[in-house]
Design an enzyme around this catalytic site. Structure first.
Site: not given
Length: 617
Positions: A288, A359-360, A99, A2
């Site tokens: 791409v 993500s990594g 949470d 947020c």
């Protein structure tokens, strides 16, 4: 995930009027489009734009008051251990499943310091404590979530976005640039916490808890830090077991979740572990047309073997170019990492189907994935020699072909390592900012105390974590949240960082870069897929600057007023750009930093007019 805004006044100063406050709050509406709420109390007001992830009902909205009424809270991020904490402390009668609900109960039971140290997640939190009449600001230990604050005679303003501070009435009429931080931007391409380019406006550092009272006294406490000195390795669980548990708890979501999937090591491993928990997990890959940059075929090989439904986002270079101006709108602070463009584009596409992505990011920093680390280790011996011997010796060894290096020309190991992270030559920076040094915070990041291989390797990891990684996290947060997309980072889980930090590193060859992660991935997919060269998440910047972007670069650099001319020699920067187009150098990244600075100012800069933002009814 947020965005929030808050004010906390000093002494008997007044809060700003609600309309002005709400206009500033609207600047972060893209971070949380699902609900916008404010609360106002004695000497404070808090506003919150919510992106609903856990308990999407109105019961999960913020700001929230703790059950005792002592604390008022706004919280941006995710707590991955909130269910465990609720169970541990017997929080059974909760009014929501979020949470944040667990957080406010923890505050009542344990107080602020102890609560923050319990949390495992990514977060920026502002807490007003009515009992002792003070404000607390807390940021997660890896710096994943942004937290800016400004100190003025009227009070403190805290927010998720830089522009919500510098456009605030308490600051916008008296903005003074800090030359040393502006110099750092042009060199490194981002603002390093705790500083910003403006006087009196700051960032909370990773793992920091800040307390501010009504007299304006600021106390800082580094609650959680990962030390620069390697501690003795202790017994730890298997990395595979630990990382799978991390991924499992980061998959908890009440909205659609997926992964980013590249042709490298990190995101395929995260995707493989996600697949074990959610059989129908989906993944997004950018394709791409440029074969030198396209790694979608590698990513497809991973997806096919793991039987993951893959969304290949195919874009032409012309499509990426069309997004550049809108992409600059996503960064309300000066930011110079041009890989933000493809990050912005793939985030936009991912949001069409999902609200949360894994993500990594962080794998390279924690598991020695950058070749520059290996290069430093291999050349560290030069710095055991006196400087007056190094240069002539290097000239000789380079001439006869024994070596091919510029490392000995740097006066210190610190300068050699720092130069690997700079994208504008130090000699140019010093001309632009004469008699101006980098800040003490940046100098500390590039101070290395040992030439011992093991000690130096750990310090290189520490440097990457607290320096370069911070730029990566800024890029991902701003580019994704521009589209109301939450990106979670499993490698930066508190337990995973602790595991990596306790392990003695080993790096003798390119084959050992991220060896632990390669070994884990080899258990999930054939090694023939892994042993391919990752191309990186980038764009053909040099070509663009000489073609499609050249007209706009020349326009904003030479034809528009140049922001900050009072603290820098603009003519040096303009000459640097001119020399690029005259083919006297090919440093496209340095030119991009100059271009991005002007684009940021022209898009987001304060004009002196009162901020007016139309609120949705």
């Amino acid at each position: 995930m947020c965005g929030f805004l808050g004010e906390f006044t000093f002494q008997h100063n007044s809060l700003t009027e609600s309309a002005s406050f709400e206009a500033l709050l609207d600047l972060s509406q893209h971070r949380g489009p699902d609900a916008s709420c404010t609360t106002r109390g004695s000497g404070f007001q808090l506003g919150f734009n919510r992106l609903a992830i856990l308990d999407v009902s109105a019961q999960g909205n913020q700001p929230k008051e703790s059950p005792s009424g002592r604390y008022q809270v706004v919280f941006n991020g995710e707590l991955y251990n909130y269910k465990d904490l609720a169970k541990k402390y017997g929080f059974t009668n909760l009014s929501s499943g979020s949470d944040t609900e667990v957080l406010i109960h923890l505050l009542d039971k344990h107080g602020v310091d102890s609560t923050i140290q319990m949390l495992n997640g990514m977060f920026a939190i502002a807490i007003v404590d009515s009992e002792i009449d003070c404000l607390y600001l807390a940021r997660d230990f890896a710096g994943i979530k942004p937290l800016f604050y400004g100190l003025s005679p009227q009070g403190i303003v805290m927010a998720s976005q830089f522009d919500q501070i510098y456009k605030h009435d308490w600051f916008c009429k008296s903005l003074d640039l800090r030359p040393e931080i502006v110099k750092e931007y042009f060199g490194f391409g981002y603002m390093q916490a705790p500083n910003t380019i403006y006087q009196s406006i700051y960032q909370a550092s990773p793992g920091e808890l800040i307390q501010v009272d009504r007299t304006g006294v600021v106390k800082k406490n580094q609650l959680i830090t990962f030390p620069k000195t390697q501690k003795e390795t202790v017994s730890k669980p298997e990395l595979s077991e630990l990382l799978q548990e991390v991924v499992a708890r980061q998959l908890v979501s009440d909205v659609p979740i997926a992964t980013f999937l590249s042709g490298g090591i990190d995101s395929p491993l995260i995707s493989a572990y996600a697949k074990k928990n959610i059989s129908e997990i989906e993944a997004f890959t950018l394709e791409v047309a440029n074969p030198q940059l396209n790694e979608s075929a590698m990513a497809k090989a991973y997806a096919d073997y793991l039987e993951i439904k893959q969304h290949i986002v195919s874009v032409k270079e012309s499509d990426l170019l069309l997004e550049i101006d809108s992409h600059f709108k996503a960064f309300s602070e000066p930011f110079g990492d041009y890989s933000s463009i493809p990050t912005y584009v793939i985030s936009k596409e991912a949001k069409q189907k999902h609200t949360v992505m894994l993500s990594g990011d962080g794998g390279d920093e924690l598991f020695f994935g950058y070749p520059r680390m290996l290069d430093v280790l291999q050349k560290r011996w030069w710095f055991k020699l006196p400087f007056y011997l190094r240069k002539p010796l290097a000239q000789l060894t380079n001439k006869i072909g024994l070596t091919k290096t510029w490392a000995p020309y740097f006066k210190s190991l610190d300068a050699f390592i720092e130069n690997k992270h700079l994208h504008m030559p130090p000699v140019v920076l010093d001309k632009v900012f004469p008699n101006t040094s980098f800040s003490s915070a940046m100098k500390n990041l590039y101070t290395f105390s040992s030439l011992n291989k093991d000690a130096l390797l750990h310090q290189l990891r520490w440097n990457e974590f607290y320096a370069h990684l911070q730029r990566v996290l800024i890029k991902v947060d701003r580019a994704s949240m521009a589209h109301s997309l939450e990106v979670r980072v499993p490698f930066l889980d508190k337990e995973n960082i602790g595991w990596a930090w306790s392990q003695k590193g080993r790096l003798n060859s390119k084959q050992e870069l991220k060896k632990e992660l390669k070994d884990l991935l080899a258990k999930e997919v054939p090694e023939t897929i892994i042993n391919q060269k990752k191309m990186g998440f980038t764009v053909p910047l040099k070509t663009w600057l000489h073609t499609e972007l050249q007209s706009d670069v020349r326009h904003v650099v030479f034809e528009r007023p140049f922001y900050g001319e009072a603290v820098m020699d603009v003519s040096v920067l303009q000459t640097y750009v001119k020399d690029f187009y005259d083919n006297k150098h090919d440093n496209a990244w340095g030119v991009w930093h100059i271009y991005a600075w002007q684009k940021w100012w022209l898009e987001h800069g304060v004009t002196g007019e009162k901020l007016k933002v139309k609120r949705e009814q």
